[in-house]
Design a protein around this motif. Structure first.
Motif, PDB file in Angstrom:
ATOM      1  N   VAL A  78     -40.792 -16.406 -15.350  1.00 44.91           N
ATOM      2  CA  VAL A  78     -40.752 -16.984 -13.998  1.00 44.91           C
ATOM      3  C   VAL A  78     -40.438 -15.873 -13.000  1.00 44.91           C
ATOM      4  CG1 VAL A  78     -40.058 -19.264 -14.818  1.00 44.91           C
ATOM      5  CG2 VAL A  78     -38.297 -17.576 -14.204  1.00 44.91           C
ATOM      6  N   ASN A  79     -40.576 -16.181 -11.712  1.00 42.83           N
ATOM      7  CA  ASN A  79     -40.310 -15.177 -10.686  1.00 42.83           C
ATOM      8  C   ASN A  79     -38.983 -15.444  -9.988  1.00 42.83           C
ATOM      9  OD1 ASN A  79     -40.784 -17.299  -8.860  1.00 42.83           O
ATOM     10  ND2 ASN A  79     -42.953 -16.748  -8.644  1.00 42.83           N
ATOM     11  N   ARG A  80     -38.689 -14.646  -8.990  1.00 44.69           N
ATOM     12  CA  ARG A  80     -37.427 -14.753  -8.262  1.00 44.69           C
ATOM     13  C   ARG A  80     -37.275 -16.107  -7.570  1.00 44.69           C
ATOM     14  NH1 ARG A  80     -34.602 -10.026  -6.848  1.00 44.69           N
ATOM     15  NH2 ARG A  80     -35.373  -8.192  -7.967  1.00 44.69           N
ATOM     16  N   ASP A  81     -38.410 -16.660  -7.132  1.00 44.96           N
ATOM     17  CA  ASP A  81     -38.344 -17.937  -6.423  1.00 44.96           C
ATOM     18  C   ASP A  81     -37.782 -19.045  -7.305  1.00 44.96           C
ATOM     19  OD1 ASP A  81     -39.413 -16.730  -4.204  1.00 44.96           O
ATOM     20  OD2 ASP A  81     -41.479 -17.341  -4.640  1.00 44.96           O
ATOM     21  N   VAL A  82     -37.993 -18.939  -8.594  1.00 45.48           N
ATOM     22  CA  VAL A  82     -37.464 -19.938  -9.534  1.00 45.48           C
ATOM     23  C   VAL A  82     -36.010 -19.640  -9.883  1.00 45.48           C
ATOM     24  CG1 VAL A  82     -37.722 -20.954 -11.830  1.00 45.48           C
ATOM     25  CG2 VAL A  82     -39.755 -20.377 -10.493  1.00 45.48           C
ATOM     26  N   LEU A  83     -35.700 -18.367 -10.121  1.00 44.64           N
ATOM     27  CA  LEU A  83     -34.339 -18.002 -10.547  1.00 44.64           C
ATOM     28  C   LEU A  83     -33.312 -18.125  -9.428  1.00 44.64           C
ATOM     29  CD1 LEU A  83     -34.984 -14.913 -12.859  1.00 44.64           C
ATOM     30  CD2 LEU A  83     -34.359 -17.228 -13.535  1.00 44.64           C
ATOM     31  N   GLU A  84     -33.718 -17.816  -8.217  1.00 43.95           N
ATOM     32  CA  GLU A  84     -32.755 -17.809  -7.111  1.00 43.95           C
ATOM     33  C   GLU A  84     -32.022 -19.141  -6.937  1.00 43.95           C
ATOM     34  OE1 GLU A  84     -32.478 -16.705  -2.360  1.00 43.95           O
ATOM     35  OE2 GLU A  84     -34.327 -16.317  -3.462  1.00 43.95           O
ATOM     36  N   PRO A  85     -32.726 -20.303  -6.911  1.00 44.03           N
ATOM     37  CA  PRO A  85     -32.001 -21.568  -6.758  1.00 44.03           C
ATOM     38  C   PRO A  85     -31.070 -21.868  -7.933  1.00 44.03           C
ATOM     39  CG  PRO A  85     -34.338 -21.964  -7.181  1.00 44.03           C
ATOM     40  CD  PRO A  85     -34.185 -20.517  -6.877  1.00 44.03           C
ATOM     41  N   ILE A  86     -31.468 -21.454  -9.135  1.00 42.00           N
ATOM     42  CA  ILE A  86     -30.591 -21.685 -10.294  1.00 42.00           C
ATOM     43  C   ILE A  86     -29.325 -20.840 -10.169  1.00 42.00           C
ATOM     44  CG2 ILE A  86     -30.412 -21.583 -12.805  1.00 42.00           C
ATOM     45  CD1 ILE A  86     -33.433 -21.957 -12.953  1.00 42.00           C
ATOM     46  N   LEU A  87     -29.475 -19.600  -9.702  1.00 39.98           N
ATOM     47  CA  LEU A  87     -28.306 -18.736  -9.512  1.00 39.98           C
ATOM     48  C   LEU A  87     -27.405 -19.271  -8.402  1.00 39.98           C
ATOM     49  CD1 LEU A  87     -29.994 -15.227  -9.892  1.00 39.98           C
ATOM     50  CD2 LEU A  87     -28.449 -16.355 -11.503  1.00 39.98           C
ATOM     51  N   ILE A  88     -28.004 -19.898  -7.391  1.00 39.69           N
ATOM     52  CA  ILE A  88     -27.194 -20.528  -6.334  1.00 39.69           C
ATOM     53  C   ILE A  88     -26.389 -21.682  -6.926  1.00 39.69           C
ATOM     54  CG2 ILE A  88     -27.341 -21.952  -4.244  1.00 39.69           C
ATOM     55  CD1 ILE A  88     -29.695 -20.147  -3.384  1.00 39.69           C
ATOM     56  N   LEU A  89     -27.037 -22.500  -7.739  1.00 42.46           N
ATOM     57  CA  LEU A  89     -26.329 -23.610  -8.390  1.00 42.46           C
ATOM     58  C   LEU A  89     -25.203 -23.099  -9.291  1.00 42.46           C
ATOM     59  CD1 LEU A  89     -29.406 -25.832  -9.356  1.00 42.46           C
ATOM     60  CD2 LEU A  89     -27.674 -26.364  -7.618  1.00 42.46           C
TER      61      LEU A  89
ATOM     62  N   GLU B  81     -31.087  -8.270 -13.081  1.00 39.00           N
ATOM     63  CA  GLU B  81     -31.362  -7.558 -11.826  1.00 39.00           C
ATOM     64  C   GLU B  81     -30.923  -8.369 -10.607  1.00 39.00           C
ATOM     65  OE1 GLU B  81     -35.472  -6.594 -11.725  1.00 39.00           O
ATOM     66  OE2 GLU B  81     -35.391  -5.407 -13.591  1.00 39.00           O
ATOM     67  N   MET B  82     -31.019  -9.684 -10.700  1.00 44.70           N
ATOM     68  CA  MET B  82     -30.660 -10.552  -9.579  1.00 44.70           C
ATOM     69  C   MET B  82     -29.175 -10.895  -9.551  1.00 44.70           C
ATOM     70  SD  MET B  82     -33.953 -13.134  -9.482  1.00 44.70           S
ATOM     71  CE  MET B  82     -33.337 -14.015  -8.028  1.00 44.70           C
ATOM     72  N   GLY B  83     -28.389 -10.228 -10.416  1.00 47.81           N
ATOM     73  CA  GLY B  83     -26.938 -10.412 -10.374  1.00 47.81           C
ATOM     74  C   GLY B  83     -26.447 -11.628 -11.123  1.00 47.81           C
ATOM     75  N   GLY B  84     -27.188 -12.062 -12.138  1.00 48.45           N
ATOM     76  CA  GLY B  84     -26.799 -13.271 -12.858  1.00 48.45           C
ATOM     77  C   GLY B  84     -25.652 -13.098 -13.833  1.00 48.45           C
ATOM     78  N   ILE B  85     -25.372 -11.869 -14.242  1.00 45.15           N
ATOM     79  CA  ILE B  85     -24.342 -11.663 -15.277  1.00 45.15           C
ATOM     80  C   ILE B  85     -22.947 -11.991 -14.757  1.00 45.15           C
ATOM     81  CG2 ILE B  85     -23.199  -9.907 -16.699  1.00 45.15           C
ATOM     82  CD1 ILE B  85     -25.955  -8.601 -17.076  1.00 45.15           C
ATOM     83  N   GLU B  86     -22.607 -11.542 -13.540  1.00 44.56           N
ATOM     84  CA  GLU B  86     -21.248 -11.737 -13.022  1.00 44.56           C
ATOM     85  C   GLU B  86     -20.860 -13.214 -12.888  1.00 44.56           C
ATOM     86  OE1 GLU B  86     -23.405  -9.546 -11.986  1.00 44.56           O
ATOM     87  OE2 GLU B  86     -22.352  -7.672 -12.490  1.00 44.56           O
ATOM     88  N   PRO B  87     -21.705 -14.060 -12.276  1.00 44.20           N
ATOM     89  CA  PRO B  87     -21.317 -15.476 -12.216  1.00 44.20           C
ATOM     90  C   PRO B  87     -21.243 -16.130 -13.589  1.00 44.20           C
ATOM     91  CG  PRO B  87     -23.539 -15.160 -11.317  1.00 44.20           C
ATOM     92  CD  PRO B  87     -22.939 -13.810 -11.482  1.00 44.20           C
ATOM     93  N   LEU B  88     -22.079 -15.682 -14.530  1.00 48.22           N
ATOM     94  CA  LEU B  88     -21.994 -16.221 -15.889  1.00 48.22           C
ATOM     95  C   LEU B  88     -20.652 -15.889 -16.537  1.00 48.22           C
ATOM     96  CD1 LEU B  88     -25.590 -15.467 -17.219  1.00 48.22           C
ATOM     97  CD2 LEU B  88     -24.542 -17.731 -17.056  1.00 48.22           C
ATOM     98  N   ILE B  89     -20.171 -14.681 -16.279  1.00 45.90           N
ATOM     99  CA  ILE B  89     -18.867 -14.289 -16.830  1.00 45.90           C
ATOM    100  C   ILE B  89     -17.764 -15.175 -16.246  1.00 45.90           C
ATOM    101  CG2 ILE B  89     -17.151 -12.442 -16.932  1.00 45.90           C
ATOM    102  CD1 ILE B  89     -19.512 -10.465 -16.980  1.00 45.90           C
ATOM    103  N   ARG B  90     -17.861 -15.473 -14.944  1.00 44.85           N
ATOM    104  CA  ARG B  90     -16.861 -16.364 -14.336  1.00 44.85           C
ATOM    105  C   ARG B  90     -16.925 -17.747 -14.975  1.00 44.85           C
ATOM    106  NH1 ARG B  90     -18.560 -13.728  -9.568  1.00 44.85           N
ATOM    107  NH2 ARG B  90     -19.916 -15.476  -8.971  1.00 44.85           N
ATOM    108  N   GLN B  91     -18.142 -18.232 -15.229  1.00 46.20           N
ATOM    109  CA  GLN B  91     -18.257 -19.558 -15.816  1.00 46.20           C
ATOM    110  C   GLN B  91     -17.811 -19.579 -17.286  1.00 46.20           C
ATOM    111  OE1 GLN B  91     -18.486 -21.627 -13.784  1.00 46.20           O
ATOM    112  NE2 GLN B  91     -19.949 -21.186 -12.161  1.00 46.20           N
TER     113      GLN B  91
END
Length: 556
Positions: A83-94, A125-135
Motif C-alpha cells: 500500500v502507499n502512504r495514503d493508506v498508512l497515514e490514517p492508520i498511524l493517526i489512529l 520510514e513514516m515513523g510507525g515504530i515509536e508509537p508502536l513501542i508506546r502501545q
C-alpha cells in the motif's frame, strides 16, 4: 465486520443519546456500508472507499474512529498487499489515539500490513515504530499483543531491526516476554528472536538484559516460546564474547538445552541442539555438554528420520569431539556406527562432512581410538566413497587419511585396506588441499616401511595412474614448494628404508634422479645454501635445498 457495521448503523430512539453527525460523516457511513456489502469487489485502499474511511478517521466522534480502525483491521486481515502512504497515514493517526479500542484495531491493521516487505519499510520510514513501542506498554493486553505482533513482523527486515534496536524497544520487549498472557509472550519472544540476526543487535539484546529472560523461558510449557528462546540463544551463542558471558552468568543453560533435545517438538529439539553446537565452539562447553549428559541424546538424534535434526546433531558432536577428553567417551557412547552410516548420507553433503570430520577428530590422539575406527569400518567406507563424493566431502576424507597415516601403529591396517589405490588418484585433484592431504598421507605410508609391508609399495609403484612413481615425478616438476617438499621427503624416506628393491626404484630411475638434480641446481642458482640457522631453516627454499643435499649424499 459485525462490530464495525453495528457501530456504523447504531441509533437510539432516546434523543439524549442521538449522535449528531456532520453531513459528510453521514455520507461516508452510507457509502461505506454499501462498500462493505460488496466487499469482494471493492478496493478499500483507493478512491471512494478510502475517502470514506478517512472521513471517519478524522472525525471527532470516537465511535466513528473506532469504526474506521475496526474496518482497517478487518480489511487488512483479508487483503494484504503493498500500500502507499495514503493508506498508512490514517492508520498511524489512529495509532496515536487514547482510546483502547482504536489502539487495538489500529495496531492489528498495521501488523497485518507489515506482513508485506514493502510495507515494512514504509511503516518504519513514516515513523510507525515509536508509537508502536508506546502501545506495547499499554495496560491493555489486547493492545500489547497487537503492538508487539506488529513489531515482530517489522523486525523480520534487516533495516528495521537496527531501527527497532535504536528506538529503545528491546527493554520493553524483554519485559513483555515475561507477560502472563501467552500471546503477548509469544509475540515478544518472537520479536527478540528476529533481533538476533546481526552482531550489533545481539549485543544490544545482551545489554538490554534479554539473556536471563530467554534462559528462564526455556522451561516454558509453550512449544512456540521454547522455540523462539532456544533459537535466539543459539544465535546469541554465535559470538565468542557472548559465549563467555553465558558461561559466567548462566550455569543452568547447558542442562536446560540438553533436556530440550528430548522435547516432543522436533523444531525445539533442533534449535536446542544447534544452540549446544554453537556453545561447543568453546572448549569449556565441549566438556560441559558431555558432563550434562548430552551424548545419549545426540547419538539417538543421529539415527532419526528428520534431516534438520540429524544435521544439528552431527554438527554438535563434531564440535564436542574436538576436545581430547571427550574422544574416548564419544566412542564408548556408541557414536562410531551411526557416524560411519552417515558417510552414505548422499542427500546432504554437509552431514557427510561433519561425520567424517568427527571421525578424524576421534582419531587424533589415541591408538585405541584409531583401532576402534578401523574396526567400525570407517576407513573401508571412506575408501569406498572418496573418489565419487562431492569435493567438500572428499576434502574431509583426504584430511582424515592424512591424520590416520601419521600413526605408525595404524600403517599395517592401512596397507592391508589398499588405501594407496585411492590416494594416488586423489593426488591428481585440481583442489590443492585434497591433493596435498592425499600426498601427505601417501608420503607417510612410504616412511619406515617394514619388510612385511614392502610389497604394498612395490605393487603400487607404477599403478594405479602411474602409481607412486608418477606421483613423485609430477610433484618434483610441480613448481610448488609445498609439493616439491612432499616429493623430496617421500624419496628420502624410501631411500632410508632397509629394502634394497625399494631403494633401487629410486637409484635406477633417471626421471626421478633428474628431477632431484634440477631442484638442487635451481636452489643453488638462486643463491640458497644449506643452513642450520633457525630463521633460515624455516625458509621453504632452504628446506628444499637441505632435502636435495641429503638425498644426493645418500645416492653418492
Amino acid at each position: 465486520m459485525g462490530a464495525c457495521c453495528g457501530c456504523l448503523s447504531s441509533s437510539s430512539s432516546d434523543s439524549k443519546f442521538q449522535v449528531v453527525l456532520a453531513d459528510n460523516e453521514r455520507e461516508a457511513i452510507s457509502a461505506l456500508l454499501q462498500y462493505l456489502e460488496n466487499r469482494s469487489d471493492v478496493d478499500f485502499f483507493s478512491n471512494g472507499p478510502l475517502r470514506s474511511l478517512l472521513t471517519l478517521v478524522y472525525s471527532e466522534n470516537i465511535d466513528l474512529q473506532r469504526s474506521a480502525a475496526l474496518a482497517f483491521a478487518e480489511i487488512t486481515e483479508k487483503d494484504v498487499r503493498e500500500v502507499n502512504r495514503d493508506v498508512l497515514e490514517p492508520i498511524l493517526i489512529l495509532l496515536q489515539s487514547n482510546d483502547t479500542e482504536v489502539q487495538r484495531a489500529a495496531c492489528g491493521a498495521l501488523g497485518n500490513l507489515a506482513v508485506n516487505n514493502e510495507n515494512k519499510s514504509l511503516i518504519a520510514e513514516m515513523g510507525g515504530i515509536e508509537p508502536l513501542i508506546r502501545q506495547m506498554m499499554s495496560p491493555n493486553i489486547e493492545v500489547q499483543c497487537n503492538a508487539v505482533g506488529c513489531i515482530t513482523n517489522l523486525a523480520t527486515q534487516d533495516e528495521n531491526k537496527s531501527r527497532i534496536a535504536k528506538s529503545g524497544a528491546l527493554i520493553p520487549l524483554t519485559k513483555l516476554a515475561k507477560s502472563k498472557d501467552i500471546r503477548v509472550q509469544r509475540n515478544a519472544t518472537g520479536a527478540l528472536l528476529n533481533m538476533t540476526h546481526s552482531l550489533e543487535n545481539r549485543q544490544e539484546l545482551v545489554n538490554a538484559g534479554a539473556v536471563p529472560v530467554l534462559v528462564s523461558l526455556l522451561s516454558s510449557d509453550d512449544a512456540d516460546v521454547q522455540y523462539y528462546c532456544t533459537t535466539a540463544l543459539s544465535n546469541i551463542a554465535v559470538d565468542e564474547l557472548n559465549r563467555k558471558k553465558l558461561a559466567a552468568t548462566e550455569p543452568k543453560l547447558v542442562g536446560q538445552l540438553v533436556a530440550l533435545m528430548d522435547s516432543p517438538s522436533p523444531r525445539v529439539q533442533c534449535q536446542a541442539t544447534l544452540a549446544l553446537r554453537n556453545l561447543a565452539s568453546d572448549s569449556g562447553y565441549q566438556v560441559d555438554i558431555v558432563r550434562a549428559g548430552g551424548l545419549p541424546h545426540l547419538v539417538q538424534l543421529l539415527t532419526c528420520n528428520h534431516q534438520p535434526l540429524v544435521l544439528a546433531a552431527v554438527a554438535c558432536i563434531r564440535n564436542i569431539s574436538i576436545h581430547p577428553l571427550n574422544e574416548a567417551l564419544i566412542i564408548e557412547a556408541g557414536f562410531l556406527k551411526p557416524l560411519v552410516a552417515l558417510l552414505d548420507y548422499n542427500e546432504l553433503e554437509e552431514i557427510q562432512c561433519h561425520a567424517i570430520s568427527t571421525l578424524r577428530n576421534l582419531a587424533a590422539s589415541s591408538e585405541r581410538n584409531r583401532l576402534a575406527l578401523l574396526n567400525a569400518d570407517a576407513v573401508k567406507k571412506c575408501k569406498e566413497l572418496v573418489l565419487k563424493v562431492p569435493l567438500s566431502v572428499q576434502l574431509e576424507i583426504s584430511a582424515c587419511f592424512a591424520i590416520l597415516a601419521l600413526a605408525d601403529d595404524l600403517k599395517p591396517k592401512l596397507y592391508e585396506s589398499h588405501i594407496i589405490d585411492v590416494l594416488i588418484p586423489l593426488t591428481f585433484s585440481e583442489n590443492g588441499e585434497v591433493c596435498g592431504n592425499s600426498a601427505a598421507a601417501l608420503a607417510n605410508l612410504c616412511s619406515r616401511v617394514s619388510s612385511e609391508h614392502e610389497d604394498y609399495i612395490l605393487d603400487n609403484w607404477t599403478q594405479p595412474n602411474e602409481g607412486i612413481y608418477g606421483f613423485l615425478i609430477r610433484f618434483l616438476r610441480s613448481g610448488s614448494a609445498t609439493f616439491e617438499h612432499i616429493a623430496l621427503w617421500t624419496i628420502l624416506q624410501l631411500l632410508e628404508s632397509n629394502n634394497n628393491e625399494i631403494q633401487a626404484l629410486i637409484k635406477e630411475n633417471e626421471s626421478i634422479l633428474s628431477g632431484i638434480k634440477n631442484l638442487s641446481e635451481s636452489q643453488q642458482g638462486s643463491g640458497v645454501s644449506s643452513s642450520t640457522d633457525q630463521n633460515e631453516f624455516e625458509d621453504p627454499k632452504v628446506e628444499l635445498f637441505n632435502l636435495t643435499q641429503q638425498i644426493l649424499q645418500i645416492l653418492g
